[in-house]
Motif scaffolding. Structure first.
Motif, PDB file in Angstrom:
ATOM      1  N   VAL A 120     -18.434 -11.566 -11.388  1.00  8.33           N
ATOM      2  CA  VAL A 120     -19.866 -11.366 -11.605  1.00  8.33           C
ATOM      3  C   VAL A 120     -20.517 -12.738 -11.602  1.00  8.33           C
ATOM      4  CG1 VAL A 120     -21.670 -10.478 -13.137  1.00  8.33           C
ATOM      5  CG2 VAL A 120     -19.459  -9.296 -12.986  1.00  8.33           C
ATOM      6  N   THR A 121     -21.526 -12.913 -10.759  1.00  6.76           N
ATOM      7  CA  THR A 121     -22.225 -14.191 -10.642  1.00  6.76           C
ATOM      8  C   THR A 121     -23.506 -14.147 -11.462  1.00  6.76           C
ATOM      9  OG1 THR A 121     -21.345 -14.477  -8.413  1.00  6.76           O
ATOM     10  CG2 THR A 121     -23.221 -15.843  -9.025  1.00  6.76           C
ATOM     11  N   ALA A 122     -23.783 -15.240 -12.141  1.00 10.14           N
ATOM     12  CA  ALA A 122     -24.947 -15.293 -13.031  1.00 10.14           C
ATOM     13  C   ALA A 122     -26.254 -15.142 -12.261  1.00 10.14           C
ATOM     14  CB  ALA A 122     -24.944 -16.609 -13.796  1.00 10.14           C
ATOM     15  N   ASP A 123     -27.185 -14.414 -12.859  1.00 10.42           N
ATOM     16  CA  ASP A 123     -28.535 -14.258 -12.340  1.00 10.42           C
ATOM     17  C   ASP A 123     -29.483 -14.973 -13.295  1.00 10.42           C
ATOM     18  OD1 ASP A 123     -31.020 -13.529 -11.450  1.00 10.42           O
ATOM     19  OD2 ASP A 123     -30.719 -11.357 -11.613  1.00 10.42           O
ATOM     20  N   PRO A 124     -30.114 -16.068 -12.859  1.00 13.77           N
ATOM     21  CA  PRO A 124     -30.997 -16.822 -13.772  1.00 13.77           C
ATOM     22  C   PRO A 124     -32.066 -15.959 -14.421  1.00 13.77           C
ATOM     23  CG  PRO A 124     -30.633 -18.031 -11.715  1.00 13.77           C
ATOM     24  CD  PRO A 124     -30.051 -16.673 -11.517  1.00 13.77           C
ATOM     25  N   ALA A 125     -32.472 -14.899 -13.770  1.00 11.98           N
ATOM     26  CA  ALA A 125     -33.522 -14.043 -14.327  1.00 11.98           C
ATOM     27  C   ALA A 125     -33.046 -13.294 -15.560  1.00 11.98           C
ATOM     28  CB  ALA A 125     -34.003 -13.056 -13.266  1.00 11.98           C
ATOM     29  N   GLN A 126     -31.724 -13.179 -15.736  1.00 18.80           N
ATOM     30  CA  GLN A 126     -31.183 -12.452 -16.891  1.00 18.80           C
ATOM     31  C   GLN A 126     -30.814 -13.372 -18.047  1.00 18.80           C
ATOM     32  OE1 GLN A 126     -27.883 -10.092 -15.425  1.00 18.80           O
ATOM     33  NE2 GLN A 126     -29.238  -8.428 -14.825  1.00 18.80           N
ATOM     34  N   SER A 127     -31.082 -14.654 -17.931  1.00 18.20           N
ATOM     35  CA  SER A 127     -30.729 -15.588 -18.997  1.00 18.20           C
ATOM     36  C   SER A 127     -31.486 -15.237 -20.276  1.00 18.20           C
ATOM     37  CB  SER A 127     -31.071 -17.024 -18.583  1.00 18.20           C
ATOM     38  OG  SER A 127     -30.286 -17.405 -17.481  1.00 18.20           O
ATOM     39  N   LYS A 129     -25.366  -6.151 -20.925  1.00 16.27           N
ATOM     40  CA  LYS A 129     -25.133  -6.477 -19.523  1.00 16.27           C
ATOM     41  C   LYS A 129     -24.214  -7.690 -19.402  1.00 16.27           C
ATOM     42  CE  LYS A 129     -29.340  -4.506 -17.542  1.00 16.27           C
ATOM     43  NZ  LYS A 129     -30.562  -4.772 -16.750  1.00 16.27           N
ATOM     44  N   LEU A 132     -23.316 -11.001 -17.927  1.00 15.16           N
ATOM     45  CA  LEU A 132     -24.080 -12.079 -17.299  1.00 15.16           C
ATOM     46  C   LEU A 132     -23.258 -12.789 -16.237  1.00 15.16           C
ATOM     47  CD1 LEU A 132     -25.739 -13.565 -20.507  1.00 15.16           C
ATOM     48  CD2 LEU A 132     -26.692 -11.903 -18.893  1.00 15.16           C
ATOM     49  N   TRP A 133     -21.990 -13.037 -16.533  1.00 13.90           N
ATOM     50  CA  TRP A 133     -21.081 -13.617 -15.549  1.00 13.90           C
ATOM     51  C   TRP A 133     -19.648 -13.338 -15.960  1.00 13.90           C
ATOM     52  CZ3 TRP A 133     -18.130 -17.045 -18.242  1.00 13.90           C
ATOM     53  CH2 TRP A 133     -18.711 -17.784 -19.269  1.00 13.90           C
ATOM     54  N   THR A 177     -24.066 -20.188 -16.690  1.00 11.26           N
ATOM     55  CA  THR A 177     -23.698 -19.739 -15.346  1.00 11.26           C
ATOM     56  C   THR A 177     -22.233 -19.348 -15.200  1.00 11.26           C
ATOM     57  OG1 THR A 177     -23.108 -21.972 -14.596  1.00 11.26           O
ATOM     58  CG2 THR A 177     -25.429 -21.299 -14.391  1.00 11.26           C
TER      59      THR A 177
END
Length: 846
Positions: free
Chosen positions: A153-160, A724, A726-727, A789
């Motif tokens: 799973v790759t981090a999505d900056p919008a979900q930080s 969720k 995140l990574w 990340t």
């Protein structure tokens, strides 16, 4: 020259043809078992390529190209673009055009002396070498990709998540408890070392304890740092105090641990505890101890009824003499509390290392009292006790899978000043009574035990305890009703009285050693309306993450009972349903296409082996007729190392083990004939007193590679507010792992940094500098990951591997990250072991 090339074509072609035939035959076996048919045409085409190469036919090259394209198309159709699942399916077929292309210029009839090779031969030669070069480039690209991690799973900056730096600031510059605090969050708020400058981290000092991690000893310790001193223990239970700036030894204490049949091959000390009697809320000096007049009847006479009301517990009239007032100048005002592998509890003066003579019997308490004749050599302690509110709470580990009749898993509370037994909780009495039994009576044997680390909420006055299951692990036909009631549970006890507040089972009946061992993590979960819910996060070997209201034990994240297989052996007691949380990590049911191997050949072997096993999903019961797949494996999921949470963001970080196992019941006389050696942790256990012994092991191919898809260990970040992920990234490479299989008992070490993700031990450390540190993989590295990340931002080679959890502290204005490294887990050898304490810091700028 041409004769030599001819022989080479024949030899290589023969090998390719035989491998192709073997692949086709194995594919036929798989298809007969109801599996994929793809290996039959792949094998036949491969055999045809080999025969064409032997005959030096020009069509060998285009046939190898067609085969490679078919293999690539099949791989992506079956498993998508998952790198580590595609690689073993295609890599052999990418090599074939390289080999055939290099040899293709010598295909066809020989050119006699004086004749021109002709334009056709020249074109064929150029075309063949060009194809070989093209495939070599593709193969090189695939190979290079093996040397970088592939995130699931790759981090999505919008979900930080948002950051609240006001949280998590307790304990100042220190690390005074095993999980840094009694909530077990393993979060150090320091920002001096951060994701932007961690690449400059350097070794500040090294200390050798003098106890090598050999002959059953393993370093799994997380040290404490209190005021100006570090405290740690060795696997032999020696306690050592160090200067946190220089690493110089200040004192050490040796309790002279006795080697027993239980600890001979299992010596651990995961940590010590700390008590400051000048600031701690102590039990009142005139508190009355529970005595014989008020003690409960024997457990056999009063089976547990968890629904029964908790009776009042009246004290006896006699009171112990009041101890002298505690001041900062009082000897043992600050104490180190620890245990031994031979079942003793002791206290030391934190300043000098001297035994606290007013505690127990000249500093020692015998924890075997009340456990009966089976306890010596079977009952021992490995984890740091919980110390809070004037009470020391201890549980113990027992030998699994050897025999019935093992000692009680009773949990006991002792007065931190005097060592007096204050209360005792065991599953046979449950919520009815927590008074110690009268002298001479024995706590009910075989009850679920507590061998991990507990957490504590001072506002509620509750300790949160992870429980195991009744041994033997793999046979449930002998389980007591009260053991079933508390199997693999999270238990909440009033720390000062031992009275049960609630318990929650993470399994309804356990046949696979899924005992809960991770320290429960306490967190105040924000709600949508600004309110907070105090929760306890329970990580399990099943990789189910249970989030419970710590006031009541009710799930905050939904839990559902799901039906499971029940076709077990006669006499087995099997629950038809098991609890599943809506939050879990990496435990999707395995299917045939998930089987893995280093090449397509052992991948096929694993697919055939999978189809021959019993597997009806998680909880498929063991049988004596065939092997049963055990997934998740009984090492985890989450083992004792647990996870960590960043209270400033609510991000939970968990390292998990992904190792499928297999198990099968076996008659003990048959095991003896086969030369199987019984042990508590090995591949065969007798389970005396039950109908069956059990044989079990990791599910691996003949090459020694796991038979299931990577990663075999990962680090996962979850936003607890949204549940969720995140990574999720693999942790660890094969570089230092010892691979056995066809390589024999000694095995081989690859010495290649291929970060496929290896089984993990220990836990993560999180910091305010947006970092997650980890060093519990099977390679010799300390790593730092960007907490936002999951990207690895620093890696430092260690002298040997590690198993514990890193910790961090600040002293004289400088932040340190400290690890203890004695060698990677379960190597089966005394090689590559050590006794290192290693502290890292940023270089001084002055």
């Amino acid at each position: 020259m041409r004769s030599l090339i001819h022989l080479l074509c024949v030899a290589i072609g023969l090998v390719i043809a035989l491998l192709g035939v073997g692949l086709a035959l194995g594919g036929a076996d798989l298809a007969w078992l109801g599996g994929s048919w793809a290996y039959i045409p792949l094998g036949l085409l491969m055999a045809a390529v080999g025969l064409a190469l032997m005959a030096r036919k020009a069509f060998a090259l285009p046939l190898s190209i067609v085969l490679s394209l078919i293999a690539v198309g099949w791989a992506f159709n079956e498993v998508g673009d998952v790198f580590w699942l595609v690689v073993p399916r295609v890599v052999v077929f990418l090599v074939l055009p390289i080999v055939v292309g290099v040899l293709s210029p010598w295909f066809g009839p020989a050119v006699r002396s004086g004749e021109s090779a002709g334009r056709g031969v020249g074109v064929r030669r150029s075309w063949g070498l060009g194809i070989a070069a093209l495939y070599a480039i593709i193969f090189a690209g695939v190979s290079l990709n093996m040397f970088r991690p592939h995130a699931e799973v790759t981090a999505d900056p919008a979900q930080s998540p948002k950051v609240d730096t006001a949280l998590g600031q307790q304990n100042g510059n220190d690390w005074p408890a095993w999980g840094r605090n009694l909530t077990g969050d393993r979060f150090a708020p320091y920002v001096q070392i951060n994701a932007d400058n961690v690449s400059g981290l350097k070794l500040a000092w090294t200390f050798h304890t003098g106890d090598l991690a050999i002959d059953g000893s393993e370093y799994q310790v997380t040290p404490l740092k209190v005021a100006d001193t570090l405290y740690l223990c060795t696997p032999l239970n020696k306690v050592i105090a160090l200067d946190p700036v220089s690493g110089h030894e200040r004192w050490r204490f040796d309790p002279h641990m006795q080697v027993t049949r239980g600890n001979k091959g299992w010596k651990r000390c995961r940590g010590v505890s700390y008590a400051d009697l000048t600031t701690m809320s102590l039990l009142a000096p005139d508190a009355k101890a529970f005595g014989p007049e008020e003690a409960a009847s024997s457990p056999a006479e009063q089976p547990a009824d968890p629904a029964a009301p908790v009776p009042a517990q009246a004290p006896v009239d006699e009171t112990p003499a009041a101890p002298a007032p505690i001041t900062a100048q009082t000897p043992c005002a600050r104490r180190i509390v620890s245990t031994t592998n031979d079942a003793r509890l002791f206290e030391l003066d934190a300043s000098t290392g001297a035994l606290c003579e007013d505690f127990g019997d000249h500093g020692m308490v015998n924890l075997l009292e009340g456990l009966g004749p089976t306890a010596p050599g079977s009952y021992y302690l490995t984890s740091a006790p919980l110390v809070a509110d004037g009470v020391i709470m201890v549980g113990g580990k027992i030998n699994d899978n050897m025999t019935v009749g093992e000692p009680s898993g009773v949990i006991r509370g002792y007065d931190v000043r005097t060592g007096r037994l204050v209360w005792a909780w065991d599953a046979s009495r449950g919520n009815r009574d927590s008074r110690p039994l009268p002298a001479g009576q024995i706590y009910a044997p075989e009850t679920p035990n507590f061998w991990g680390t507990a957490s504590y909420d001072p506002k509620l006055g509750l300790a949160f305890i992870p429980l195991g299951n009744q041994t033997p692990d793999f046979w449930s036909g002998n389980r007591h009703p009260y053991s079933d009631e508390y199997t693999d549970a999270v238990l909440a006890l009033d720390l000062r009285t031992g009275q049960e507040r609630w318990h929650f089972r993470t399994a309804n009946q356990d046949m696979f050693d899924y005992d809960v061992t991770s320290q429960p993590i306490l967190y105040d979960l924000p709600g949508a309306g600004g309110e907070t819910t105090p929760v306890v996060v329970a990580l399990t070997k099943r990789s189910q993450v249970f989030v419970l209201d710590r006031r009541t034990g009710k799930p905050v994240v939904k839990v559902t009972d799901r039906p499971v297989a029940t076709d077990g052996m006669p006499g087995q007691r099997i629950s038809p349903v098991q609890p599943y949380s809506d939050l879990s990590i990496g435990v999707a049911p395995l299917k045939e296409s998930d089987m893995w191997g280093a090449t397509i050949f052992d991948q096929l072997y694993c697919r055939v082996a999978f189809k021959k096993m019993r597997w009806e999903g998680e909880w498929t019961p063991l049988s004596d007729k065939q092997k049963t797949l055990i997934w998740p494996g009984y090492y985890g999921g989450s083992n004792w190392g647990g996870g960590a949470i960043d209270p400033q963001t609510g991000v939970l970080v968990v390292n998990d083990i992904r190792m499928a196992m297999w198990g099968q019941f076996i008659k003990r006389e048959e095991a003896a004939k086969a030369g199987l050696v019984p042990s508590t942790e090995g591949e065969y256990s007798e389970q005396l007193g039950t109908p069956w012994g059990v044989e079990r092991s990791m599910f691996v191919s003949p090459m020694g590679a796991p038979c299931f898809k990577p990663p075999f260990g990962s680090l996962t970040a979850i936003d607890l507010k949204t549940q969720k992920t995140l990574w999720q990234v693999p942790v660890g490479s094969i570089q230092d792992a010892r691979i056995h299989g066809i390589f024999g008992d000694k095995g081989i070490i690859p010495h290649l940094y291929i970060p496929v993700g290896m089984p993990t031990m220990g836990g993560p450390l999180l910091t305010g500098g947006n970092l997650a540190f980890f060093h519990g993989s099977l390679d010799n590295y300390l790593r730092a990951f960007d907490l936002r990340t999951g990207r690895e931002v620093w890696r430092e080679r260690l002298p040997v591997g590690g198993q514990g959890t890193p910790m961090s502290y600040v002293e004289n204005g400088k932040q340190y990250v400290l690890v203890v490294a004695g060698g990677a887990t379960r190597t089966g050898t005394n090689a590559n072991k050590g006794d290192y304490v290693l502290a890292y810091a940023l270089p001084s700028t002055d």
